[in-house]
Design a protein around this motif. Structure first.
Motif, PDB file in Angstrom:
ATOM      1  N   GLU A   1      55.569  39.387 -35.545  1.00 54.05           N
ATOM      2  CA  GLU A   1      54.109  39.401 -35.691  1.00 54.05           C
ATOM      3  C   GLU A   1      53.710  38.190 -36.529  1.00 54.05           C
ATOM      4  O   GLU A   1      54.116  38.071 -37.680  1.00 54.05           O
ATOM      5  N   PHE A   2      52.900  37.313 -35.937  1.00 55.99           N
ATOM      6  CA  PHE A   2      52.633  36.012 -36.539  1.00 55.99           C
ATOM      7  C   PHE A   2      51.170  35.828 -36.947  1.00 55.99           C
ATOM      8  O   PHE A   2      50.703  34.694 -37.065  1.00 55.99           O
ATOM      9  N   TYR A   3      50.477  36.923 -37.163  1.00 57.92           N
ATOM     10  CA  TYR A   3      49.066  36.850 -37.554  1.00 57.92           C
ATOM     11  C   TYR A   3      48.890  36.094 -38.867  1.00 57.92           C
ATOM     12  O   TYR A   3      47.895  35.382 -39.054  1.00 57.92           O
ATOM     13  N   ASP A   4      49.845  36.252 -39.793  1.00 57.77           N
ATOM     14  CA  ASP A   4      49.725  35.616 -41.108  1.00 57.77           C
ATOM     15  C   ASP A   4      49.846  34.096 -41.041  1.00 57.77           C
ATOM     16  O   ASP A   4      49.523  33.411 -42.007  1.00 57.77           O
ATOM     17  N   PHE A   5      50.349  33.571 -39.924  1.00 60.24           N
ATOM     18  CA  PHE A   5      50.535  32.119 -39.770  1.00 60.24           C
ATOM     19  C   PHE A   5      49.725  31.661 -38.555  1.00 60.24           C
ATOM     20  O   PHE A   5      50.264  31.461 -37.472  1.00 60.24           O
ATOM     21  N   PRO A   6      48.410  31.509 -38.732  1.00 59.09           N
ATOM     22  CA  PRO A   6      47.533  31.277 -37.575  1.00 59.09           C
ATOM     23  C   PRO A   6      47.539  29.849 -37.044  1.00 59.09           C
ATOM     24  O   PRO A   6      46.952  29.583 -35.999  1.00 59.09           O
ATOM     25  N   ALA A   7      48.209  28.923 -37.760  1.00 60.95           N
ATOM     26  CA  ALA A   7      48.192  27.516 -37.331  1.00 60.95           C
ATOM     27  C   ALA A   7      48.738  27.392 -35.915  1.00 60.95           C
ATOM     28  O   ALA A   7      49.888  27.709 -35.653  1.00 60.95           O
ATOM     29  N   GLY A   8      47.908  26.932 -35.014  1.00 64.22           N
ATOM     30  CA  GLY A   8      48.310  26.786 -33.627  1.00 64.22           C
ATOM     31  C   GLY A   8      48.085  28.044 -32.822  1.00 64.22           C
ATOM     32  O   GLY A   8      47.429  28.025 -31.772  1.00 64.22           O
TER      33      GLY A   8
ATOM     34  N   GLY B   1      37.782  25.274 -32.171  1.00 61.57           N
ATOM     35  CA  GLY B   1      39.067  25.809 -31.728  1.00 61.57           C
ATOM     36  C   GLY B   1      40.088  24.744 -31.447  1.00 61.57           C
ATOM     37  O   GLY B   1      40.771  24.771 -30.427  1.00 61.57           O
ATOM     38  N   ASN B   2      40.241  23.797 -32.379  1.00 61.45           N
ATOM     39  CA  ASN B   2      41.101  22.646 -32.118  1.00 61.45           C
ATOM     40  C   ASN B   2      41.617  22.068 -33.421  1.00 61.45           C
ATOM     41  O   ASN B   2      40.976  22.194 -34.459  1.00 61.45           O
ATOM     42  N   GLY B   3      42.815  21.468 -33.386  1.00 63.55           N
ATOM     43  CA  GLY B   3      43.279  20.653 -34.506  1.00 63.55           C
ATOM     44  C   GLY B   3      43.956  21.379 -35.629  1.00 63.55           C
ATOM     45  O   GLY B   3      43.944  20.904 -36.769  1.00 63.55           O
ATOM     46  N   ASN B   4      44.552  22.568 -35.332  1.00 63.42           N
ATOM     47  CA  ASN B   4      45.374  23.251 -36.332  1.00 63.42           C
ATOM     48  C   ASN B   4      44.604  23.609 -37.605  1.00 63.42           C
ATOM     49  O   ASN B   4      45.197  23.765 -38.674  1.00 63.42           O
ATOM     50  N   GLY B   5      43.292  23.716 -37.491  1.00 66.69           N
ATOM     51  CA  GLY B   5      42.471  24.024 -38.654  1.00 66.69           C
ATOM     52  C   GLY B   5      41.988  22.796 -39.395  1.00 66.69           C
ATOM     53  O   GLY B   5      40.970  22.844 -40.095  1.00 66.69           O
ATOM     54  N   TYR B   6      42.688  21.679 -39.272  1.00 66.36           N
ATOM     55  CA  TYR B   6      42.320  20.460 -39.996  1.00 66.36           C
ATOM     56  C   TYR B   6      41.051  19.830 -39.419  1.00 66.36           C
ATOM     57  O   TYR B   6      40.113  19.495 -40.167  1.00 66.36           O
TER      58      TYR B   6
END
Length: 748
Positions: free
Chosen positions: A84-91, A214-219
């Motif tokens: 479960e990867f909810y805690d790591f939303p990058a990507g 919705g783009n760019g890994n949050g950056y």
């Protein structure tokens, strides 16, 4: 006269359209040929062009979508639990557009390398087209727009990020962010909320907002909001008025949509609690991965120019903090534009576009440079986004756009006969600049050697396929070494995320890697990993694992030889190896048959449930004390399972067991035996900490006078105001002391 004006206008439109068609065709053809020579001509698009390191995360996300239909869950990871990867939303949650493209490409082809390679090429194509469209909307001529779009697309950033950091290489919506900034500054009627709000420009802006969020890994959404704020403040003269409110309205829309994208994380955290440990980063990370101004102008490759090559090599080998930030190089045209925008801060210009770009350029540099304002924010507030050298992709567009505007103005001032000559010279300079900024050595053939990547991928694929052919359907495979996810870092020669190899190349096997840092599954694996090998195999057998997978690159030569011999002796089986000798596999079939025969089916189920459900209760026994095998030492310990002993040097005699403890009061009881000391005063320090010693929870001193005879039962009280993961008990022995630890217990 009116008829003549209409005819002239229509002729002008036709010529403009014809010019656009010719320039777009040239631009796309150049892009295709460039990519073909560097990639497709070397290896087919169905073969892997990148494989390993951070790139394995993209493979894993595709596997997640294939197995579960979503990016943040996979029942074939974190065995015996579910990944479960909810805690790591990058990507997984921040890049919906890219993930949709990857899902479509994988559904069509059934090949992960094809999906990633074609996604990379599609990203480049979109960067190219959207850059061109934005420049045309900002009244740059078709020829200059085409050359500028090619320069921006075929940048060092694109080639280094595009495959390795897939989502960062998808910067196709950065030009749209700049377009919104320019519209905001130059159009007083733009994005005013009124009855006629839904005009063509505002609808286009809303589409841009959706794509940017919705783009760019949050950056990239964060940077877009920052530059919109700068544009709004510049327009408003730093006053609260409708211009600033327009900027804040656009920022609010982007932020709202960004939070909507993250809503699965919020829902998961409400149900399962906030992950306190995830992605704990050092405050210095924003310095390490910050933007360096010199790297905006320092080429990545000298292409055979000896003195320059020496200077580049010297800087990269001796200067501090040289890492991924080297991809910030702007190229010749971008460097000219950036320098001009810096100078423009001190001179007057009537060109409103250039005026705004100069402010955005300086603001971006001040924000992201080493020791800049983002370092302040990271240090005191938000320790999540750290790689702020990535803002260079915005600075590059500001710089290239400014160069395009200057070149366009220069051509327009020339007489018609000279324009063609000047245009030809500019084409030659621009194409030369594109080749010069290319980060790989153009003298090599092939320039970008993909063959090692293919060999590694094919070796892993054949190896995992062999395991899948031998293991039962849906079998669980335990992976060594235990490696935390995410951001576990490299281990010897094993890259981070490399343990996703099993998932990537299998269809039905389940793998132990992928337990989320800070969650119970991660803690469970950490505890099991610290068990003696024989005891660990027994636990794994009871739980249901069918084999041991080893990435041999994570170990030294002597270490892997000892480990493989122990496994072979305990499991009574020989290892199988991958073609490149990087991976090994030991079947547990024979061992399981003998070990499980010792228990009835009901006993096995009961023990399995107990071990999975509460590893502390199964492994830690308060009455008999914690197993000393769960602890580590800086001193060699030949009798580790019986006691720990120092040798007269200073150092940590014992540290561990990194146990998860809930809110409440505890007492750690440590049984010491003093074998000798040159001091009659303080001989040792005891503390309890979390986060690898970064946070000390309690601390005590041990004095020679505390011992009765030569023994001491030291009670160390601990009160936790909230749940804590990775609780570590440490004993540091001073020089001249020989101290033995015989037992450790945790009392409720």
């Amino acid at each position: 006269m009116m008829k003549e004006e209409v005819v002239a206008l229509m002729s002008k439109v036709r010529n403009k359209r014809k010019s656009d068609i010719v320039c777009v065709a040239f631009m796309i053809l150049f892009y295709i040929l460039f990519i073909h020579v560097e990639y497709a001509a070397v290896s087919a698009v169905s073969n892997p062009w990148a494989y390993g390191g951070d790139n394995m995360g993209i493979y894993a996300i595709i596997a997640n979508m294939a197995d579960s239909g979503i990016t943040v869950e996979n029942s074939r990871l974190a065995a015996p639990f579910k990944g479960e990867f909810y805690d790591f939303p990058a990507g997984s949650l921040t890049d919906n557009f890219c993930n949709l493209i990857l899902k479509i490409l994988y559904s069509i082809s059934g090949s992960m390398p094809f999906a990633i390679n074609m996604g990379f090429l599609c990203n480049g194509f979109l960067i190219l087209c959207l850059s061109y469209v934005v420049m045309r909307l900002l009244n740059v001529s078709s020829l200059i727009s085409a050359l500028s779009a090619l320069t921006y697309t075929l940048s060092p950033y694109f080639f280094h990020r595009g495959l390795r950091h897939y989502y960062l290489g998808a910067y196709q919506f950065v030009p749209l962010s700049v377009l919104l900034c320019v519209w905001l500054y130059t159009d007083n009627n733009f994005f005013i909320i009124n009855k006629i709000f839904f005009n063509r420009k505002n609808i286009a802006a809303l589409v841009c907002v959706v794509l940017i969020a919705g783009n760019g890994n949050g950056y990239y959404p964060v940077y877009a909001c920052f530059f919109l704020l700068v544009a709004g403040l510049t327009k408003s003269g730093f006053r609260i008025n409708k211009d600033l409110l327009r900027a804040l309205s656009i920022i609010g829309c982007i932020a709202l949509l960004f939070l909507v994208n993250l809503s699965p994380l919020f829902i998961y955290s409400i149900k399962n609690g906030l992950n306190q440990e995830f992605a704990v980063r050092s405050w210095s990370d924003s310095e390490v991965y910050g933007l360096k101004i010199i790297q905006l102008f320092l080429p990545m490759n000298a292409h055979g120019i000896g003195k320059l090559a020496g200077k580049i090599a010297l800087y990269n080998s001796t200067a501090p903090l040289v890492n991924e930030n080297s991809t910030a190089y702007l190229g010749p045209l971008g460097s000219i534009g950036c320098l001009y925008l810096l100078v423009l801060m001190f001179i007057h210009t009537d060109n409103r576009r250039l005026f705004l770009l100069s402010r955005l350029n300086v603001a971006g540099i001040l924000l992201a440079t080493v020791g800049g304002f983002m370092s302040i924010i990271f240090y005191f507030a938000m320790q999540m986004l750290r790689g702020h050298n990535r803002i260079s992709v915005f600075i590059a567009f500001f710089a290239i756009l400014s160069t395009a505007i200057l070149a366009d103005d220069y051509i327009n001032k020339k007489e018609k006969e000279i324009k063609q000559v000047v245009s030809f010279i500019i084409i030659v300079i621009a194409i030369g600049g594109i080749f010069w900024q290319y980060p790989f050595d153009l003298r090599k053939k092939p320039v970008y050697d993909i063959s090692p990547v293919e060999r590694s991928y094919n070796s892993d694929a054949a190896f995992v396929s062999r395991i899948e052919g031998e293991a039962p359907q849906g079998a669980m495979i335990y992976q060594m070494p235990f490696h935390r996810y995410p951001e576990g870092g490299p281990q010897n020669n094993m890259d981070d995320y490399q343990l996703f190899t099993g998932l990537v190349h299998s269809k039905h096997l389940k793998w132990s890697y992928g337990a989320m840092k800070g969650r119970y599954s991660d803690y469970w694996h950490a505890v099991v990993n610290r068990l003696p090998l024989e005891e660990r195999l027994n636990v794994l057998s009871i739980v249901g694992f069918e084999g041991i997978y080893i990435d041999r690159r994570a170990y030294g030569a002597a270490e892997i030889a000892v480990l493989e011999k122990e496994l072979s002796d305990l499991l009574h089986v020989s290892a199988i190896y991958s073609e490149n000798n990087n991976l090994a596999f030991f079947s547990m079939a024979a061992y399981n048959q003998l070990n499980r025969a010792l228990y009835s089916e009901s006993e096995l189920e009961r023990m399995k449930g107990a071990i999975i459900g509460d590893i502390d209760a199964a492994v830690f026994n308060s009455k008999n004390g914690l197993s000393l095998s769960l602890f580590s030492s800086q001193f060699e310990q030949p009798y580790k399972n019986e006691y720990f002993i120092s040798d007269g040097r200073a150092g940590y005699l014992m540290f561990g067991p990194y146990q998860r403890l809930g809110k409440g009061a505890y007492t750690f009881e440590i049984q010491y035996e003093l074998m000798g000391s040159s001091s009659e005063g303080q001989i040792a320090d005891v503390d309890i900490c979390v986060n690898s010693g970064m946070n000390i929870l309690t601390k005590m001193s041990v004095n020679a006078s505390d011992f009765k005879g030569n023994t001491l039962n030291l009670n160390v009280p601990l009160t936790l105001e909230r749940d804590a993961g990775d609780v570590e008990l440490r004993t540091f022995v001073h020089e001249g002391t020989i101290l033995k630890i015989k037992q450790v217990r945790i009392l409720d």
